[in-house]
Design a protein around this motif. Structure first.
Motif, short mmCIF file in Angstrom:
data_model
loop_
_atom_site.label_atom_id
_atom_site.label_comp_id
_atom_site.label_asym_id
_atom_site.label_seq_id
_atom_site.Cartn_x
_atom_site.Cartn_y
_atom_site.Cartn_z
N ALA A 134 -0.53 4.25 -1.71
CA ALA A 134 -1.04 3.21 -2.60
C ALA A 134 -0.76 1.84 -1.98
N ALA A 135 -1.64 0.88 -2.24
CA ALA A 135 -1.51 -0.43 -1.62
C ALA A 135 -1.90 -1.53 -2.59
N LYS A 136 -1.42 -2.74 -2.29
CA LYS A 136 -1.85 -3.96 -2.95
C LYS A 136 -2.31 -4.92 -1.85
N SER A 137 -3.28 -5.75 -2.18
CA SER A 137 -3.81 -6.64 -1.16
C SER A 137 -4.23 -7.97 -1.78
N ILE A 138 -4.05 -9.05 -1.03
CA ILE A 138 -4.57 -10.37 -1.37
C ILE A 138 -5.47 -10.80 -0.22
N ALA A 139 -6.70 -11.15 -0.55
CA ALA A 139 -7.67 -11.56 0.47
C ALA A 139 -8.27 -12.91 0.09
N VAL A 140 -8.52 -13.75 1.11
CA VAL A 140 -9.17 -15.04 0.92
C VAL A 140 -10.40 -15.09 1.81
N SER A 146 -15.20 -7.74 3.04
CA SER A 146 -14.10 -8.28 3.85
C SER A 146 -12.80 -7.54 3.56
N LEU A 147 -12.54 -7.26 2.28
CA LEU A 147 -11.33 -6.52 1.92
C LEU A 147 -11.39 -5.09 2.43
N THR A 192 -10.74 -15.88 -3.78
CA THR A 192 -9.39 -15.34 -3.65
C THR A 192 -9.31 -14.07 -4.47
N THR A 193 -8.95 -12.95 -3.83
CA THR A 193 -8.99 -11.64 -4.47
C THR A 193 -7.63 -10.97 -4.43
N TYR A 194 -7.24 -10.42 -5.57
CA TYR A 194 -6.05 -9.56 -5.65
C TYR A 194 -6.53 -8.17 -6.06
N ALA A 195 -6.11 -7.15 -5.31
CA ALA A 195 -6.58 -5.79 -5.58
C ALA A 195 -5.44 -4.80 -5.49
N THR A 196 -5.52 -3.78 -6.31
CA THR A 196 -4.63 -2.62 -6.19
C THR A 196 -5.48 -1.42 -5.82
N ILE A 197 -5.03 -0.65 -4.84
CA ILE A 197 -5.79 0.50 -4.34
C ILE A 197 -4.91 1.74 -4.47
N GLY A 222 -9.19 -13.80 5.48
CA GLY A 222 -7.82 -13.43 5.80
C GLY A 222 -7.23 -12.59 4.68
N SER A 223 -6.23 -11.78 5.02
CA SER A 223 -5.63 -10.93 3.99
C SER A 223 -4.20 -10.58 4.34
N THR A 224 -3.48 -10.16 3.32
CA THR A 224 -2.15 -9.58 3.48
C THR A 224 -2.09 -8.35 2.60
N THR A 225 -1.43 -7.30 3.08
CA THR A 225 -1.42 -6.01 2.38
C THR A 225 0.01 -5.52 2.20
N ASP A 226 0.26 -4.98 1.02
CA ASP A 226 1.57 -4.42 0.70
C ASP A 226 1.48 -2.90 0.76
N ILE A 227 1.96 -2.33 1.89
CA ILE A 227 2.12 -0.89 2.03
C ILE A 227 3.58 -0.68 2.44
#
Length: 284
Positions: free
Chosen positions: A77-83, A55-56, A37-42, A103-108
């Protein structure tokens, strides 16, 4: 989706070792879901690059191409959670095969619906083992990742990692690391392109008697950039990257839990935290 199912027969090897008094090999290999499970800020104008997170990056690359035409000011800029859910089979203590979905969800400007966004298959193999000698263990890992859905803007990523592990003691509880990661990506669009990403790194590891293991890698990441219809989606750069891993192992060096922290400059910093919680069907 690529899921590997293997059946290994080791009765002959079992009999031979039993006769010699050596420890018998397990009748069934390790089989587990290597849940990550990954949380990332881009940062703006960048993609989800870094150590081994194809995958991300595949999901964000495909999203960038699909939405790129509407983003007149470039990628925000984005945030993302990937599994990631790769089914992993340790065929032996030198070779592992894996395949699964992510799977993932992205905050843009708002979080998207969590969906399956890619699948992957891969292999990790020790092509040479140190075994107390002067030549380090050489490990090759190759992963093919394809974004979902399979339509215009779909991406295929091929990620290769070649790592050298020089152990400083017989039990291989401490040592030095060096390696290279090379990633190429193709896009199902005649108007878009993503150039290769390369990481050169060095580091080391230490495992305590309690079976907690710390690993650090510091390197330089070089990305060639991404373009869409003559516009720059992501700038090229050559910047530092740092990855720190803390893992809880068992007495047979099976991972029970892990946490990874990564900082990659693109050139602004991108932060990523990954939890690894393997779900074992068979653990030897």
């Amino acid at each position: 989706m690529g899921l590997a199912c293997l059946a290994i027969s080791t009765s002959a090897a079992f009999s031979a070792e039993a006769e010699e008094g050596a420890p018998a090999k397990p009748a069934v290999p390790n089989i587990y879901l290597d849940l990550r499970t990954t949380y990332a800020t881009i940062p703006a104008g960048a993609l989800g690059l870094g150590f081994g997170n194809t995958s991300l990056s595949a999901a964000l690359e495909a999203l960038a191409v699909r939405r790129g035409a509407a983003l007149s000011n470039g990628l925000p800029a984005a945030k993302s959670i990937a599994v990631d859910l790769p089914l992993t089979v340790d065929v032996s203590d030198r070779v592992s095969l894996y395949g699964g979905v992510s799977g993932s969800t992205t905050d843009i400007g708002g979080w998207s619906t969590f969906d399956v966004t890619s699948w992957n298959i891969g292999v990790q193999a020790d092509i040479y083992r140190q075994n107390g000698g002067s030549i380090p263990t050489i490990t090759l890992q190759s992963t093919l990742t394809q974004s979902v859905p399979n339509d215009q803007g779909m991406t295929n990523s091929f990620n290769n990692i070649l790592e050298f592990d020089y152990a400083l003691d017989e039990d291989e509880t401490r040592g030095w690391l060096a390696g290279v990661q090379y990633t190429t990506t193709t896009i199902a669009s005649p108007f878009a392109s993503i150039r290769p990403n390369t990481i050169l790194y060095a580091g080391g590891y230490y495992q305590w008697p309690s079976n907690w293991k710390f690993t650090g890698r510091l390197g330089m990441q070089s990305f060639g950039g991404a373009q869409l219809a003559g516009r720059t989606l992501a700038e090229s750069f050559t910047q530092p990257i740092l990855r720190l891993d803390l893992d809880r192992m068992d007495d047979n060096d099976n991972r029970l839990f892990g946490i990874t922290a990564q900082i990659a400059w693109m050139p602004k910093p991108s932060y990523q935290v990954t939890l690894r919680t393997p779900l074992y069907a068979v653990r030897n």
